[in-house]
Design a protein around this motif. Structure first.
Motif, short mmCIF file in Angstrom:
data_model
loop_
_atom_site.label_atom_id
_atom_site.label_comp_id
_atom_site.label_asym_id
_atom_site.label_seq_id
_atom_site.Cartn_x
_atom_site.Cartn_y
_atom_site.Cartn_z
N ILE A 5 0.86 -1.20 0.00
CA ILE A 5 0.00 0.00 0.00
C ILE A 5 0.88 1.23 0.00
N THR A 6 0.67 2.12 -0.95
CA THR A 6 1.35 3.41 -0.92
C THR A 6 0.35 4.48 -0.55
N ILE A 7 0.80 5.45 0.22
CA ILE A 7 -0.10 6.51 0.69
C ILE A 7 0.49 7.88 0.39
N GLY A 8 -0.16 8.60 -0.49
CA GLY A 8 0.10 10.03 -0.66
C GLY A 8 -0.82 10.76 0.30
N ARG A 9 -0.42 11.94 0.77
CA ARG A 9 -1.26 12.58 1.78
C ARG A 9 -1.05 14.08 1.81
N GLN A 10 -2.15 14.78 2.12
CA GLN A 10 -2.05 16.20 2.42
C GLN A 10 -1.51 16.34 3.84
N PHE A 11 -0.76 17.40 4.07
CA PHE A 11 -0.21 17.65 5.39
C PHE A 11 -1.34 17.93 6.38
N GLY A 12 -1.36 17.18 7.48
CA GLY A 12 -2.41 17.36 8.48
C GLY A 12 -3.62 16.47 8.28
N SER A 13 -3.60 15.64 7.23
CA SER A 13 -4.75 14.79 6.93
C SER A 13 -4.76 13.51 7.76
N GLY A 14 -3.66 13.23 8.46
CA GLY A 14 -3.55 12.00 9.24
C GLY A 14 -3.04 10.83 8.42
N GLY A 15 -2.48 11.10 7.25
CA GLY A 15 -2.03 10.04 6.35
C GLY A 15 -1.00 9.11 6.97
N ARG A 16 -0.04 9.68 7.69
CA ARG A 16 0.99 8.85 8.33
C ARG A 16 0.38 7.96 9.41
N GLU A 17 -0.46 8.55 10.25
CA GLU A 17 -1.12 7.80 11.31
C GLU A 17 -2.00 6.69 10.73
N ILE A 18 -2.72 7.00 9.68
CA ILE A 18 -3.57 6.01 9.01
C ILE A 18 -2.72 4.88 8.45
N VAL A 106 3.38 -0.94 4.01
CA VAL A 106 2.79 0.37 3.73
C VAL A 106 3.93 1.36 3.58
N ILE A 107 3.91 2.13 2.49
CA ILE A 107 4.94 3.14 2.26
C ILE A 107 4.26 4.50 2.12
N VAL A 108 4.67 5.43 2.96
CA VAL A 108 4.05 6.77 2.99
C VAL A 108 4.90 7.75 2.19
N GLY A 109 4.29 8.41 1.19
CA GLY A 109 4.95 9.45 0.41
C GLY A 109 6.08 8.95 -0.47
N ARG A 110 7.03 9.85 -0.76
CA ARG A 110 8.26 9.57 -1.53
C ARG A 110 8.02 9.02 -2.93
N CYS A 111 6.90 9.41 -3.57
CA CYS A 111 6.59 8.94 -4.94
C CYS A 111 6.59 7.42 -5.03
N ALA A 112 6.22 6.74 -3.94
CA ALA A 112 6.27 5.28 -3.92
C ALA A 112 5.37 4.67 -4.98
N ASP A 113 4.22 5.29 -5.23
CA ASP A 113 3.32 4.75 -6.25
C ASP A 113 3.97 4.77 -7.63
N TYR A 114 4.74 5.81 -7.90
CA TYR A 114 5.45 5.92 -9.18
C TYR A 114 6.59 4.91 -9.25
N ALA A 115 7.33 4.77 -8.16
CA ALA A 115 8.45 3.82 -8.11
C ALA A 115 7.98 2.39 -8.32
N LEU A 116 6.77 2.10 -7.86
CA LEU A 116 6.25 0.73 -7.91
C LEU A 116 5.20 0.54 -9.00
N SER A 117 5.23 1.38 -10.01
CA SER A 117 4.21 1.34 -11.06
C SER A 117 4.16 0.02 -11.82
N GLU A 118 5.26 -0.73 -11.81
CA GLU A 118 5.30 -2.00 -12.53
C GLU A 118 4.98 -3.20 -11.63
N PHE A 119 4.76 -2.94 -10.35
CA PHE A 119 4.40 -4.02 -9.42
C PHE A 119 2.89 -4.28 -9.51
N PRO A 120 2.46 -5.54 -9.68
CA PRO A 120 1.03 -5.82 -9.87
C PRO A 120 0.22 -5.79 -8.57
N ASN A 121 0.88 -5.96 -7.43
CA ASN A 121 0.16 -6.11 -6.15
C ASN A 121 0.22 -4.84 -5.31
#
Length: 211
Positions: A5-18, A106-121
């Motif tokens: 799971i990759t999580i992009g988040r707005q600052f203050g949205s609770g993304g890291r905690e989630i 779970v990976i929070v931020g750091r363009c993880a979704d882009y880095a893992l664009s070729e991963f199917p899961n």
């Protein structure tokens, strides 16, 4: 459980905690600041340098030139000639891939979704929230933020940095719905409700992949 799971988040949205709560639910690791320590260790860069460029694109040519000369010396290598901000991004990019290859997490931020664009899961999530909720959370988290205006200023600055970083290094647009699999306003259900919703979504995703 076999999903990353990759999580992009707005600052203050609770993304890291989630992210941490979702990881705890499934008994997997959550990487946020921990990713920076690992990227530093595996790349040979000092951790302070990684932190200083974390989700912040540096556009100053002079700054990059000075930092390159100071940190690496003069060298004809194309890697050393690369701006320091690019090197830090690549170090994080490689670390994200290595972490994903080790198993579900779970990976929070750091363009993880882009880095893992070729991963199917992989499931790519984005967490947003209404301004009132974000300001309240920021003021609770930071003792030196003593007014709503200061919280709003910090929030806007952080989000601008994250947006610039993501848009610069990825081929997508930060916070735009079509850049992710699921975008959620954490203000609607609250943190606990959002975590419950996401865990159910992940479980359904895994069932759909098995079908």
């Amino acid at each position: 459980m076999n999903t990353i799971i990759t999580i992009g988040r707005q600052f203050g949205s609770g993304g890291r905690e989630i992210g941490e709560m979702v990881a705890n639910h499934f008994g997997i690791k959550c990487y946020d600041k921990e990713l920076l320590s690992r990227a530093a260790k595996e790349s040979g860069f000092c951790e302070e340098m990684i932190q200083n460029h974390d989700e912040r694109p540096t556009n100053s040519f002079l700054y990059n030139l000075v930092m390159d000369t100071y940190s690496f010396g003069y060298n004809s290598s194309s890697f050393v000639d690369m701006p320091i901000s690019h090197k830090v991004f690549l170090a994080q990019f490689d670390t994200v891939k290595k972490i994903a290859e080790e198993g579900p997490c779970v990976i929070v931020g750091r363009c993880a979704d882009y880095a893992l664009s070729e991963f199917p899961n992989v499931l790519n999530l984005f967490i947003c929230a209404d301004e009132e909720s974000k300001i309240k959370r920021i003021r609770e988290r930071f003792d030196d933020i003593t007014s709503d205006d200061k919280a709003r200023e910090m929030m806007n600055k952080k989000d601008k940095q994250r947006q610039s970083y993501y848009n610069y290094y990825s081929s997508k647009k930060w916070g735009r719905a079509d850049s992710y699999d699921l975008c959620i306003n954490s203000s609607i259900l609250g943190i606990d409700g959002t975590v419950k919703f996401i865990t159910q979504y992940i479980e359904d995703f895994e069932q759909a992949r098995k079908a």
